[in-house]
Structure formats: structure tokens, C-alpha cells
Enzyme design. Structure first.
Site, PDB file in Angstrom:
ATOM      1  CG  HIS A 262     -22.331   0.563   1.649  1.00 23.88           C
ATOM      2  ND1 HIS A 262     -21.098   1.157   1.616  1.00 23.88           N
ATOM      3  CD2 HIS A 262     -23.096   1.368   2.445  1.00 23.88           C
ATOM      4  CE1 HIS A 262     -21.111   2.272   2.348  1.00 23.88           C
ATOM      5  NE2 HIS A 262     -22.321   2.408   2.859  1.00 23.88           N
TER       6      HIS A 262
ATOM      7  N   GLY B 286     -27.062  -0.208   4.245  1.00 21.41           N
ATOM      8  CA  GLY B 286     -27.531   0.458   5.472  1.00 21.41           C
ATOM      9  C   GLY B 286     -28.714   1.388   5.277  1.00 21.41           C
TER      10      GLY B 286
ATOM     11  N   GLY C  37     -23.507   8.087  18.451  1.00 24.87           N
ATOM     12  CA  GLY C  37     -24.132   9.216  17.745  1.00 24.87           C
ATOM     13  C   GLY C  37     -25.569   8.842  17.420  1.00 24.87           C
TER      14      GLY C  37
ATOM     15  CD  GLU D 252     -18.312  -0.565   0.713  1.00 26.97           C
ATOM     16  OE1 GLU D 252     -19.020   0.190   0.005  1.00 26.97           O
ATOM     17  OE2 GLU D 252     -18.407  -0.641   1.933  1.00 26.97           O
TER      18      GLU D 252
ATOM     19  NE  ARG E 105     -18.221   5.775   4.366  1.00 29.28           N
ATOM     20  CZ  ARG E 105     -19.547   5.935   4.424  1.00 29.28           C
ATOM     21  NH1 ARG E 105     -20.313   4.980   4.922  1.00 29.28           N
ATOM     22  NH2 ARG E 105     -20.110   7.036   3.980  1.00 29.28           N
TER      23      ARG E 105
ATOM     24  NE  ARG F 154     -14.318  12.053  18.405  1.00 32.37           N
ATOM     25  CZ  ARG F 154     -14.598  13.201  17.795  1.00 32.37           C
ATOM     26  NH1 ARG F 154     -13.670  14.111  17.655  1.00 32.37           N
ATOM     27  NH2 ARG F 154     -15.804  13.449  17.339  1.00 32.37           N
TER      28      ARG F 154
HETATM   29  O1  GLV Z   1     -22.839   4.818   3.934  1.00 34.77           O
HETATM   30  C1  GLV Z   1     -23.679   5.630   3.706  1.00 34.77           C
HETATM   31  C2  GLV Z   1     -23.672   6.964   4.214  1.00 34.77           C
HETATM   32  O2  GLV Z   1     -22.658   7.423   4.754  1.00 34.77           O
HETATM   33  O3  GLV Z   1     -24.699   7.628   4.085  1.00 34.77           O
END
Ligand code: GLV
Length: 328
Positions: free
Chosen positions: A289, A291, A159, A271, A242, A181
Site C-alpha cells: 500500500h 500508492g 477519475g 491488509e 482498495r 459509471r
Molecule cells: O489509499 C490511500 C488513500 O485513499 O489515500
């Protein structure tokens, strides 16, 4: 007759420019900016609300919508992932869900690449050694890692974020394979020089496997003991999507037993708890976490959530609605 301004409940602190935008759209209620709301507090706070701005820590299901009552029109999560939201149950009750895709793509891809470099070049391990003042000296055979040039990056889920990671990997001279997928359009494959592989083949051939699929019932524990055993012995695993996409217990064992060479993890099954087996290992890099955690990105995410709320409350289409299988 004058109408009361809409009531907008915000569960956790969000960037100030987004709060300012929300204040133009209604009365903002942010009951616990420092620590966020417990489930019981959320149920109380949301009563009578017209809009709810939530985060991935808030479980949003039919009980929250019932607690809110009939005025609630939109739940805007400040996140791209929405596995914490029962989208069908919320939609069924006539409430729209929005998320924040796009604005966090580059930041998350950067963090993924940071983990990739950290684990393959042993940056965390080296940093700990220096910081703990353990003895070391430059030696030609000291702390050797794995190079990336010509190695294959296997992306699970091509994605927006997966593609941004692929672009970075291409710049580092890596070959790109992906699974998912379905296949992406040919021009995207061509631009990224990415070839599609069935999952089993990808796991067996990639030097680095990076997870970018959403958490769904189908992807929960996608990487379990047998998937780890199917990976190359010298391979690395990255997870910035995740935690529950990986069976953490199986991963801790696979890393300890040398089934794979290492892992870079930004997300965890429960978490902020981290599997104690992972904490003991040197061949895993752990981040909390992070990101999308840049000032710019978190501001953009909050602004997008606020714009979604403002749009819905003024009877305009939401910018980034989450589509449910159930029509609203
Ligand atoms: O993990 C963070 C998000 O889904 O934006």
C-alpha cells in the site's frame, strides 16, 4: 469568559508541518504515534474532541461519533478513499467528513505505472532471481516480458488518478480505453485519446486492466472469477485502489491457472494480510500500500487534512468536504 482551546485528536503519526498547523488551531492529542489506535483506544481518545484526524485504518462510524460526544465537528481522513467511514451516519450526527483528493494523484499514478512496468517486464521476478543468486546468463530468449507499445490499457474509473495513469500510458504509446459509471466530458476523452467501453467490452479487449474506482458496495468484488475469465488470456491486472474491489481468492486461482498473465497489487482485501496463494506466484508483483507514499505527497495529504480541521474550527468552509447523501 475564555473558551478552552479546541481538542484535536490525531490517531496516527502524520507529517510534522501538519501537526504544527494543528497546534495553532488547538490542543493536539496524538496518543499512539508509533502504532496508531485500536478501536477501543480510539473510542476512549476521542471523548470530548472537537476534531478527529484519522487514517484509512480507523473505522469511523456512529459509535465513534457517540464516543466523541457533542463537541465533535469534523473528521478529517488523511486519504482520498473513505470507504472506512460511514459518511451518512457521521453526517447525520452533524459532523463533517473531509478527505485529501488531488494531492496524491500523481504519486499514485506513478506507483501504478511502476507496477505496470514491473509485472509486464518481470522486474520483481528478475530481481528475486539475482538477489537469490540463482544461475542466469544473457540469452535472447531469457525472461521475456510483454511490450506496451500499441497495447490497450483499460482503466476502470477515469477519475483524477485514472486520468493521470492514462497520461502516462499515452506517453508509453498505449491505446486508452475506460469504463465507469458515466462518461467523462468529451474534451477529457479527446485529451487522453480515451474511448469509453462498457465494462464487459473493456475486460475482453484490454491488455492491461487498471482499477481506479472507489470501493463501494457496487464495486466490492467487481473483479471476481467471471470478470477474470472475461479478460484476455495474456492480460494483466493492476490494483492500486482498495483490495476488496478484487476477489483475491479468485485472482490467486486465475493467476495460478494462467487465466490471466499477471497482476500488480498495492492493496489487499485484509491488509496487512496477503492471500497466501498470491505469495507463491511469480507472475504477481506485490507492494505494501505505497500508492501515495512519497515524502512530498504524505506531507501534502497531512497538511490538507490539517487545513480542513483549521477551517472548520474557525467556522470557515472546509477545503475538501466529502458530500453525503444526507444533508448536514
Ligand atoms: O489509499 C490511500 C488513500 O485513499 O489515500
Amino acid at each position: 469568559m475564555t473558551h478552552a482551546p479546541p481538542r484535536i485528536v490525531v490517531t496516527r503519526q502524520i507529517a510534522e508541518p501538519a501537526l504544527a498547523l494543528l497546534r495553532e488551531a488547538g490542543d493536539v492529542d496524538l496518543p499512539q504515534p508509533d502504532r496508531g489506535l485500536t478501536e477501543a483506544e480510539l473510542h476512549r481518545a476521542v471523548a470530548g474532541a472537537d476534531a478527529l484526524v484519522s487514517t484509512l485504518q480507523d473505522r469511523i462510524d456512529a459509535s465513534v461519533i457517540a464516543a466523541a460526544g457533542p463537541r465533535l465537528r469534523v473528521v478529517a481522513t488523511v486519504a482520498v478513499g473513505y470507504d472506512n467511514i460511514d459518511v451518512d451516519a457521521v453526517t447525520e450526527r452533524g459532523v463533517l467528513v473531509t478527505n485529501t483528493p488531488g494531492v496524491l494523484t500523481e504519486a499514485t499514478a506513478d506507483l501504478t505505472f511502476g507496477l505496470l512496468l514491473a509485472v509486464t517486464r518481470r522486474i520483481g521476478e528478475g530481481e528475486r532471481l539475482v538477489r537469490e543468486q540463482r544461475p542466469w546468463e544473457f540469452r535472447l530468449d531469457f525472461m521475456l516480458g510483454a511490450g506496451l507499445q500499441g497495447r490497450t490499457l483499460g482503466i476502470v474509473g477515469l477519475g483524477q488518478i485514472g486520468r493521470a495513469v492514462a497520461r502516462r500510458a499515452k506517453a508509453f504509446g498505449m491505446e486508452i480505453a475506460y469504463t465507469g459509471r458515466r462518461r467523462v466530458p468529451e474534451e477529457v476523452e479527446a485529451e487522453l485519446s480515451a474511448r469509453f467501453l462498457p465494462q464487459a467490452e473493456l475486460l475482453a479487449s484490454a491488455d492491461v486492466v487498471s482499477l481506479h474506482c472507489p470501493l463501494t458496495p457496487q464495486t466490492r468484488h467487481l473483479i471476481d472469477a467471471s470478470a477474470l475469465a472475461a479478460m484476455k488470456p495474456g492480460a494483466f491486472l493492476l490494483n492500486t485502489t482498495r483490495g476488496p474491489v478484487v476477489d483475491e481468492d479468485a485472482l490467486a486461482r486465475a493467476l495460478a491457472d494462467g487465466v490471466i498473465a499477471g497482476a500488480g497489487l498495492d492493496v489487499f482485501e485484509e491488509e496487512p494480510h496477503v492471500h497466501p496463494g498470491l505469495l507463491e506466484l511469480d507472475n504477481v508483483v506485490l507492494t505494501p500500500h505505497l500508492g501515495s507514499a512519497t515524502v512530498e505527497t504524505r506531507t501534502e495529504m497531512a497538511l490538507l487534512a490539517a487545513r480542513n480541521v483549521a477551517a472548520v474550527l474557525s467556522d470557515e468552509p472546509a477545503l475538501t468536504p466529502v458530500r453525503s447523501k444526507v444533508a448536514s
